[in-house]
Design an enzyme around this catalytic site. Structure first.
Site, mmCIF file in Angstrom:
data_model
loop_
_atom_site.group_PDB
_atom_site.id
_atom_site.type_symbol
_atom_site.label_atom_id
_atom_site.label_comp_id
_atom_site.label_asym_id
_atom_site.label_seq_id
_atom_site.Cartn_x
_atom_site.Cartn_y
_atom_site.Cartn_z
ATOM 1 N N SER A 148 15.791 -34.415 -12.320
ATOM 2 C CA SER A 148 15.599 -35.418 -13.360
ATOM 3 C C SER A 148 16.076 -36.790 -12.900
ATOM 4 O O SER A 148 16.879 -36.914 -11.959
ATOM 5 C CB SER A 148 16.367 -35.021 -14.623
ATOM 6 O OG SER A 148 17.771 -35.097 -14.386
ATOM 7 N N GLY B 111 19.299 -37.983 -10.636
ATOM 8 C CA GLY B 111 19.116 -38.872 -9.506
ATOM 9 C C GLY B 111 20.012 -40.095 -9.563
ATOM 10 O O GLY B 111 20.488 -40.580 -8.521
ATOM 11 N N GLU C 44 13.586 -37.516 -5.379
ATOM 12 C CA GLU C 44 12.297 -37.163 -5.991
ATOM 13 C C GLU C 44 12.586 -36.808 -7.437
ATOM 14 O O GLU C 44 12.996 -35.686 -7.751
ATOM 15 C CB GLU C 44 11.647 -35.989 -5.250
ATOM 16 C CG GLU C 44 11.370 -36.259 -3.785
ATOM 17 C CD GLU C 44 10.257 -37.267 -3.552
ATOM 18 O OE1 GLU C 44 9.606 -37.684 -4.536
ATOM 19 O OE2 GLU C 44 10.031 -37.653 -2.389
#
EC number: 1.2.1.3
Length: 520
Positions: A237, A241, A258
């Protein structure tokens, strides 16, 4: 039919995972297909994670001395072992995640493909020779192994994302410490066993080159905060991150993030609607909407809106939802009850924002009370607001209407996330604009296909709140190495760059005769 519990055990044993690794531990693993307990694994502690990093660092110091093409041979052998285990590992993915059988197998094929790519890459870790302004000099750029690579993966692609990182890291001369999602540890243990088979065939692989650590946030934190891990690749999520990126940056490490993807497709007046319908259905409902590249927003021109959305409503009302391992259902379960609650909350918010919801109800007959099967939801929205600008990891497709292409692009780019996007059009002016610098602001921009289904040959990743990281193909390998620029003087003088003069009298005999020019 064999129960998921018995079949999971049989698959793990066939793949070479010791029973002690998937039974008797402190963490319960459930299959989303039925909600049954299919394993019990033992979590690592921050202390055991730190010890694993120490072993990985020692392994790196030995592995970096192995020539690149020889490192590629290990990855080639890994690809061979994955080919041999494809059926069993793919089935295990379906049992642990709830994917349809072809998607489970496809995920393993993706691992095989990246091994093939990385094997070739092991002979192509190119640097540059750079023109220099100084006579009798050569300047060059080299790429060296970075060190321990920490990989934190999500449940939805429990093994493929690891392989995107690990295959590149191994050929680049790095070691890998992998923390899989706490929801999907069994497939990680299976991959660890498969890697061990390849390592045994290769011979001489340093202990700790690939290590799996299991657990929740505190284990991930130990990996993120350790200065011996110069590269951390994290998939999850945006909230996760933000934490990972900040903590890695605080110690001047490098993060490959990512994160969220609120992906859109634009359907223009010139689109092939039959093609678009098929692509939209898979992109929005495949993997029960639990892909980072799942289609979440559909932006349709007003002239084709009724024709396309009318057919979509029919597809959504009739697509088969159920156990994809036991039936021919195309939509399987959500990963757990938390995902179901998040979906229902988003649908309630959409209704409050003026949306018309088609579908979204739980399908009770598809599974027991512990499994969460839902009918995919098609939500017609009057404007892009409320839950539309957030990512909900569930099969919800928000549909918006547009009149002018500038409006469509503004809607496409008008969310915080920037992973993937697509357009359906045969008007090349609109196509070219969409993929130009004035078009989609995402890391992936597809034409006449959905936003999902990326191939390993291209770099995968996105912009904005998606994190900016790149994995898999193209030159993504550079993230797993450190860059070094070298200048070599093969002459007898010492000219300065930029024409700087720094003349020093060399009176002492030991300094030789004449003046010296030194680089400032």
């Amino acid at each position: 039919m064999t129960s998921p519990v018995a079949e999971t055990r049989e698959l793990l044993e066939a793949l070479g995972v010791p029973a002690s690794r998937f039974s008797g531990g402190n963490r319960i693993v459930r299959t989303p297909l039925t909600g049954e307990i299919i394993g019990r694994v033992q979590d690592d502690t921050p202390e055991s994670t730190t010890a694993a990093i120490g072993k990985a660092h020692a392994a790196f110091e030995a592995w970096r001395k192995v020539p690149g093409p020889q490192r590629g041979e290990l990855v080639r052998l890994l690809g061979e072992e994955l080919r041999a285990a494809k059926t069993e590992l793919g089935r295990l993915v379906s049992l642990e995640v709830g994917k349809i059988v072809s998607e489970g197998l496809g995920e393993v094929q993706e691992m095989i493909d990246i091994c093939d790519f990385a094997t070739g890459l092991s002979r192509q870790l190119y640097g540059l020779t750079i023109a220099t302004e100084r006579g009798d000099h050569r300047m060059m750029e080299q790429w060296h192994p970075a060190g321990v690579v920490g990989v934190i993966s999500a449940f939805n692609f429990p093994v493929a994302v690891w392989s995107w990182n690990a295959a590149l890291a191994f050929v680049c001369g790095d070691s890998v410490v992998w923390k899989p999602s706490e929801k999907t540890p069994l497939t990680a243990l299976a991959v660890e066993a498969i890697f061990d088979k390849a390592a045994k065939r290769f011979g001489g692989v340093p202990d700790g080159l690939m290590t799996v650590v299991l657990g929740a946030r505190e284990v991930g934190a130990a990996l993120v905060d350790d200065a011996r891990v110069p590269v951390v690749s994290a998939t999850g999520s945006t909230a996760m991150g933000r934490i990972v990126g900040e903590r890695v940056a605080r110690r001047f490490g490098k993060s490959i993030l990512e994160l969220g993807g609120n992906n859109a497709s634009i359907v223009t007046p010139s689109a092939d609607l039959d093609l678009a319908l098929r692509a939209i259905a898979f992109a929005a409902m495949g993997t029960a909407g639990q892909r980072c590249t799942s289609l979440r927003r559909l932006i349709v021109h007003e002239s084709v809106y009724d024709a396309l959305v009318g057919k979509l409503r029919q597809v959504y009302a009739t697509i088969k939802v159920g156990n994809p391992v036991a039936t021919d259902a195309l939509v399987g379960p959500l990963i757990d009850g938390q995902a179901y609650e998040g979906m229902q909350k988003a649908l309630d918010e959409a209704k409050k924002a003026g949306g018309t919801v088609h579908g979204g109800a739980r399908v009770a007959e598809a599974g027991p009370a512990e499994a969460y099967y839902v009918r995919p939801a098609l939500v017609e929205m009057p404007e892009q607001k409320g839950p539309v600008v957030h990512e909900t990891f569930a099969p919800i497709l928000y549909v918006l209407k547009y009149g002018d292409f500038d409006e469509a692009l503004a809607l496409q780019n008008g969310v915080p996330q920037g992973l993937s996007s697509s357009i359906f059009a045969t008007d090349m002016r609109e196509v070219e604009r969409f993929v130009s610098g004035q078009g989609s602001d995402c890391g992936i921009a597809n034409v006449n296909m959905g936003p999902s289904g990326a191939e390993i040959g291209g770099a995968f990743g996105g912009e904005k709140e998606t994190g900016g990281g790149r994995e898999s193909g193209s030159d993504a390998w550079k993230a797993y190495m450190r860059r070094q620029t070298s200048a070599i003087n093969y002459g007898r003088t010492l000219p300065l760059a930029q024409g700087v003069k720094f003349d020093v009298e060399a009176d002492a005999p030991s300094h030789g005769d004449g003046a010296m020019e030194a680089d400032a």
